[in-house]
Design an enzyme around this catalytic site. Sequence first.
Site: not given
Length: 278
Positions: A32, A144, A177, A201
């Site tokens: 996505y 992702k 993250e 990411l």
Amino acid sequence: MDLAMVGDRIIPLDSLDPVYLDRGVFFGDGVYEVLRSYGGRLFALEEHLKRFERSLAAVYITGIDISTIRDRVMRAFEQAQLADAKIYFHITRGSDRRNHVWKPDLTPNFLLTISPAPDSTAEKAAGIAVCTHPDWRWKRCDIKSLNLLANVLARQDAENRGCSEAILIDEAGMITEGSSSAFFAVFGRSIRTAPLTSNILPSITRQFVLKAATNLGMGLIEQSLTPQDAKTADELFIAVTTKDIIPVVKFDGKPIADGKPGPITKALIDGFRKFTIP
Ligand code: PDD
């Protein structure tokens, strides 16, 4: 007889709406993107499309023409008439009876939603509190993918503890993250963030934050940090497409510096804003 039961209703499996048989639902088998617009203009569309193409390739979803995706995004954006829009889209491998092995001829499913982007003015002014959580995700966080259960569990845990974001800690005790954001610390005139490896990411907002920091003459340190390092930083912030830069004023209950958004973060917010206006 092959049957399906949807809620309380039993039907022949063959007559089941394929939407129930989406591999995205069974396996999180899809990828996505989330992008947004500012003042009627899509921001970083090409960067998002490029990352999407990379995610598709990484999970071997083939035959997708990126120019078709670009057209769909632009068509939805035009039709929605939202100046500050948040656009979500995904592609799953397709629908079929549940089987780990996929058939080569599946038709990928595309879904897009568009809605107003969240107003982050209050969070930008006051800053947010974050809580740490173990990073339980898989080893390809650079893709992702729709597999977000570990992110969701961490984020919900943060919510339950009165925090606005979960900061993920890997097995070596290093910050990777946020559950849905990149994480940064400011030390003096330098900003520090984890390097781009397969455990985070490649955030698009991160790219622009680093550009804004360079424009401000700041040093960039792409090196992971520990929660202890974070607690002693001059400033902390997170970065994500939907809200760009949000100051972090509390880390696991400890106020950062004087507990207010710091001057460097504010300067980066202003610097970032310049990229979003023509
Ligand atoms: N999340 N890291 C993770 C794990 C993310 O899920 C996101 C974005 C980011 C920031 O990436 P970007 O700057 O490209 O938005 C970093 C999206 C918005 C989401 O899942 O809703």
